[in-house]
Each structure stands twice: as structure tokens, then as C-alpha cells.
Scaffold this motif. Sequence first.
Motif, mmCIF file in Angstrom:
data_model
loop_
_atom_site.group_PDB
_atom_site.id
_atom_site.type_symbol
_atom_site.label_atom_id
_atom_site.label_comp_id
_atom_site.label_asym_id
_atom_site.label_seq_id
_atom_site.Cartn_x
_atom_site.Cartn_y
_atom_site.Cartn_z
ATOM 1 N N CYS A 196 0.845 -1.200 0.000
ATOM 2 C CA CYS A 196 0.000 0.000 0.000
ATOM 3 C C CYS A 196 0.880 1.250 0.000
ATOM 4 O O CYS A 196 0.519 2.293 -0.545
ATOM 5 C CB CYS A 196 -0.901 0.007 1.227
ATOM 6 S SG CYS A 196 -1.866 -1.510 1.427
ATOM 7 N N CYS A 205 1.895 3.752 -2.957
ATOM 8 C CA CYS A 205 1.108 4.930 -3.330
ATOM 9 C C CYS A 205 0.825 5.861 -2.155
ATOM 10 O O CYS A 205 0.534 7.037 -2.347
ATOM 11 C CB CYS A 205 -0.215 4.498 -3.950
ATOM 12 S SG CYS A 205 -0.020 3.714 -5.564
ATOM 13 N N HIS A 206 0.817 5.316 -0.923
ATOM 14 C CA HIS A 206 0.429 6.119 0.238
ATOM 15 C C HIS A 206 1.591 6.294 1.204
ATOM 16 O O HIS A 206 2.401 5.386 1.366
ATOM 17 C CB HIS A 206 -0.708 5.430 1.008
ATOM 18 C CG HIS A 206 -1.964 5.247 0.220
ATOM 19 N ND1 HIS A 206 -2.818 6.276 -0.075
ATOM 20 C CD2 HIS A 206 -2.520 4.140 -0.339
ATOM 21 C CE1 HIS A 206 -3.855 5.810 -0.776
ATOM 22 N NE2 HIS A 206 -3.686 4.512 -0.962
ATOM 23 N N GLY A 250 -1.235 8.321 -4.126
ATOM 24 C CA GLY A 250 -2.510 8.578 -3.455
ATOM 25 C C GLY A 250 -2.308 9.471 -2.247
ATOM 26 O O GLY A 250 -1.198 9.928 -1.986
ATOM 27 N N ALA A 252 -12.140 8.479 0.335
ATOM 28 C CA ALA A 252 -12.135 8.695 -1.118
ATOM 29 C C ALA A 252 -12.981 9.907 -1.505
ATOM 30 O O ALA A 252 -13.404 10.023 -2.649
ATOM 31 C CB ALA A 252 -12.642 7.448 -1.855
ATOM 32 N N PRO A 268 -12.614 -1.003 -4.070
ATOM 33 C CA PRO A 268 -12.601 0.458 -4.259
ATOM 34 C C PRO A 268 -13.530 0.917 -5.380
ATOM 35 O O PRO A 268 -14.168 1.949 -5.276
ATOM 36 C CB PRO A 268 -11.143 0.759 -4.594
ATOM 37 C CG PRO A 268 -10.377 -0.421 -4.132
ATOM 38 C CD PRO A 268 -11.279 -1.593 -4.194
ATOM 39 N N THR A 320 -11.688 5.134 -9.642
ATOM 40 C CA THR A 320 -10.471 5.179 -8.827
ATOM 41 C C THR A 320 -9.346 4.366 -9.458
ATOM 42 O O THR A 320 -9.587 3.359 -10.139
ATOM 43 C CB THR A 320 -10.729 4.646 -7.411
ATOM 44 O OG1 THR A 320 -9.527 4.781 -6.656
ATOM 45 C CG2 THR A 320 -11.132 3.180 -7.439
ATOM 46 N N MET A 348 -7.216 3.039 -7.433
ATOM 47 C CA MET A 348 -6.809 2.111 -6.366
ATOM 48 C C MET A 348 -7.219 0.682 -6.717
ATOM 49 O O MET A 348 -8.384 0.410 -6.978
ATOM 50 C CB MET A 348 -7.465 2.523 -5.044
ATOM 51 C CG MET A 348 -7.124 1.582 -3.904
ATOM 52 S SD MET A 348 -7.130 2.386 -2.324
ATOM 53 C CE MET A 348 -7.887 1.121 -1.317
ATOM 54 N N ALA A 375 0.601 -2.847 -6.784
ATOM 55 C CA ALA A 375 0.754 -1.540 -6.147
ATOM 56 C C ALA A 375 2.011 -0.834 -6.647
ATOM 57 O O ALA A 375 1.977 0.340 -7.033
ATOM 58 C CB ALA A 375 0.807 -1.704 -4.628
ATOM 59 N N GLU A 424 1.671 0.344 -10.327
ATOM 60 C CA GLU A 424 0.866 1.571 -10.472
ATOM 61 C C GLU A 424 1.684 2.795 -10.057
ATOM 62 O O GLU A 424 1.689 3.821 -10.739
ATOM 63 C CB GLU A 424 -0.399 1.493 -9.611
ATOM 64 C CG GLU A 424 -1.564 0.820 -10.299
ATOM 65 C CD GLU A 424 -2.917 1.253 -9.726
ATOM 66 O OE1 GLU A 424 -2.968 2.260 -8.985
ATOM 67 O OE2 GLU A 424 -3.910 0.569 -10.014
ATOM 68 N N ARG A 483 -5.477 1.800 -13.620
ATOM 69 C CA ARG A 483 -5.809 0.487 -13.061
ATOM 70 C C ARG A 483 -5.777 -0.572 -14.158
ATOM 71 O O ARG A 483 -5.211 -1.653 -13.991
ATOM 72 C CB ARG A 483 -7.212 0.588 -12.467
ATOM 73 C CG ARG A 483 -7.469 -0.231 -11.238
ATOM 74 C CD ARG A 483 -8.830 0.139 -10.670
ATOM 75 N NE ARG A 483 -9.880 0.005 -11.676
ATOM 76 C CZ ARG A 483 -11.033 0.676 -11.654
ATOM 77 N NH1 ARG A 483 -11.274 1.545 -10.682
ATOM 78 N NH2 ARG A 483 -11.936 0.489 -12.589
#
Lengths: 129, 337
Positions: free
Chosen positions: A52, A55-56, A69, A82, A99, A106, A108, B297, B300, B327
Motif C-alpha cells: 500500500c 502509493c500512500h 494517493g 475517497a 474500491p 479510482t 486504487m 501496487a 501503479e 488500473r
Amino acid sequence: MRALRPGLLAAMALLGLVTMTACVGGTSASVYAITTGGNADAGRQLIAQLRCGACHVIPGVRNANGMVGPPLMWFSRRTMIAGEIPNTPQNLERWVMAPKSVEPGTAMPALVATRQQARDIAAYLYTLR
Amino acid sequence: MSVRRVIPLSTILLALAACGGSPQSTLAPAGPAAGLLAHLGWVVYITFGIAAVVTIIIVLMAALRRRGSLDGHLPIDIGGGHQWILIGGLAIPFVVLTGIFILSLVRESAFPIKDGGKVTPEIQVIGHQWWWEVHYLTGPENEHFVTANEIHIPVGRPVDIELQSGDVVHSFWVPALHGKVELIPGVTNYIRIEADRPGSYQGQCAEFCGAQHAHMRLLVVADSPQTYAAWHQHMLSPAAIPQGVDAQHGEAVYMNAACTFCHTIGGTPSQGKVAPDLTHLASRQYIAANTYRNDTADLEAWVTHAQSMKPGVLMPNLTSFNGVDLRDLVAYLDQLK
């Protein structure tokens, strides 16, 4: 074995205390385990495993410094998920599992396989206060 | 033994144990070439370890020796002691250092292979900032193929590799298999690697080559001859046809985006030659020259924000995709087995 010097004893005691403070997160984790039915520790491991953090930005997860993200610090204090639905444990569970069902456009990906995994992840995210 | 002595000792032991478990340890050889280097390493460590212990003991003996009083002291200029210098300071170091020097010359002469002209390499590796282009050259020309960053070899037989550079000086190094060999612009070097047992061996560019030198990694996968033959056969096939609406849309996204200018996907109009070949991308374990795991992940994130994952890399931040496009693009890439 020689008797330990008081200074050394004090240092060891301090080290013990510091080690124990590292566990304080466990208190909040147990609180959120009630609300989400998940295990925050398992959630943190899963977050690392699913990457995760690609992106975060996620506090407490190694190499979670993604710029794709939104950052997830203070997640338990956020009001929306979101930008679509209220931030409740049930909604968070739905968001991480599917998601697209919340926001069709999205980016995600749906990486969480089971409901329990979603709850574990939610439990960890709610420790971010 | 006091606590104060136990702590440093256990720290040293822990540090040594950590070396043993390292994925890039020269002391854990998996092939004959690396075995010779590990042997040289142990000879050096043990020889100099003994020299260090003997020296420390002699220094301690001198330091702790009772000096007595001035009355009973012998004349200072009594002579003698020259033997210590001649034997301990000249003869022994000369023999030891000469021996190790000759041994290391012999060992290092194996890298790169001499008489490169007579070698018929199975694999050609071209170093780029900051990734490895890998050509398989066995069989007739229509059975050659290109891949990147992950080299497969069969166990139990030597494989000759030709090394070139596409830009600056790099160095090819898989510690478990062989010694470092430079990739020099305008020069072709050759190396012979052989793995004794199946496994995935991490490698690393070993010559500073720019900002992301430390993230110019590679993987050598040694398989049984049967597994290797199946892999080789699979690599000759064109890219998988995307299955499902998402991946099919993802293919269209890919083909209409800038990706095609730099990357190749075999059997499609995408024939760019600047960046790693993506024909069988999903079969590789890592992306970005073995810097990130090859998962949804990271893919992307890599597509949209490569510059934050590996600053300076030639892959740009592709920020024009919307969520569905991104995606589905990655869904397509995930199917390129």
C-alpha cells in the motif's frame, strides 16, 4: 559474576522502560479491534506485504512513502473516505476490498482478498490518530 | 565474565551472523568461480587474523614485562633484538604477503575470461543507467530474445556472458557466483558463471555509475536444466493476449500512450528499444532493476511516479492517466507472464 554497578542497573531499567513504551500502540490497537473486528498488528503486516505504501504515506509502515494517493496519517480523524463516503469501519472495509464499488473511476486496485484482511487493515489505520 | 564484556562480544558475534545471512555475501558461494574467491577470502582473513593475534600477544608481553629497578638494569645498548626485526618484520611479512599476492593474482586472472574472441557467449548483458539489458544468443537468430534485469541460467554447467556498456562504466557482480567484471564503453568483456544449485542470486552494479547506482540491481535465477529449458521456450513466445475487459482496455491505454516509444512488447506495435523489454514483464520478480517487487501496487506507483521511487531514472512520471486507465494498464501489464 560481579555485582552490577548502580549506573549500569539504572541504564538497563531505562532501556526496559523505553522498550515498553514502544508497546503502547497496543492499547489503541485493542480499542479499535472492538470497532473493526480486526487485528492492527496483522493489518500493519498486510499493508506492508500488499505494498500500500507504494502509493500512500503510512506512518509506522516501512518504505510506505508513496506519492500517488493521499497520505494516511491521522486516518482515524478523517471524515471522508475517497471523498465519497463517511469514514466508518464498515465503509473502510468496503473501500479497501472493492474500491471500484465506492468510486468507479479510482486508480486504487482491489488487493485485499478477505473480509478479515480488510478488518485488520482498518484496525491498523484507526491507530493513526 | 562481566556484563560489560559480554555485550561487545555478543555485538560482534551478531554482526558476523548478519554477514552469513546476507543475500550478497562473498562468503556464501554458489558456484566454482565464487568458491575460489571465498577460499581466497578465508585464506586472507585467517592469515591476517593469526598475524594480528601474534602481534598483540608480543606487544602485551613487552608492555607487561617487569622492568626492575635502575640498579639492576642491564646496559641499554646491549645489542640483540635485531633478530626480531629481521624475522618478524621482514622475513615473515615478505613470505606471507608474497604468497597472498600471488594467490590473489591467480584467482583474479579468472575474471574476465581471457581470449574473449574464442568464447561464444550464450548471453549478452548491456549495462545502462540504471538497468541491465539482457540478450539470449543461443540457437538460430530467430530464437534470440531480449529481457531485462533477471538472468536465468541452468545449474551445473558454465554459461559464458558477454558484457558491454550502453553509456558509462558499470560493473557486473553477483557475489554468490563470480567476481566483479567491468562493463566499459567501447570494450567487450566476457565472464563465465556457473551455479552449483538452484536458487535466486542477488547481484549489483559494482562501479559507481550515477545517482541510482545503488539501485542498479539484478537477479540471477539458477534452475534445473528442465525448468530452464521450459523458461527459455516460454520466452520465445510473443506477449500474452490480454484476457478480460479491464486488461483489454489496459492494452489500448498502453498502445495509445508514450510507453510504446521506449518499451517493447513482443508481437505488438510497441517496439521501443530505449527501456526494458516488457514482453514477459509479469514473469519477473522485480521491477526498476530489482529495486521494487513486481506487484500491482508498485507497478501503479512506478508508472505514475517513478521519479519519487528512483529519482533521476529515465522513466518519466506519467501523470496523464485517469484512475480507470491506470488500473487497467497495470491489469494488462500483470498479464504479461
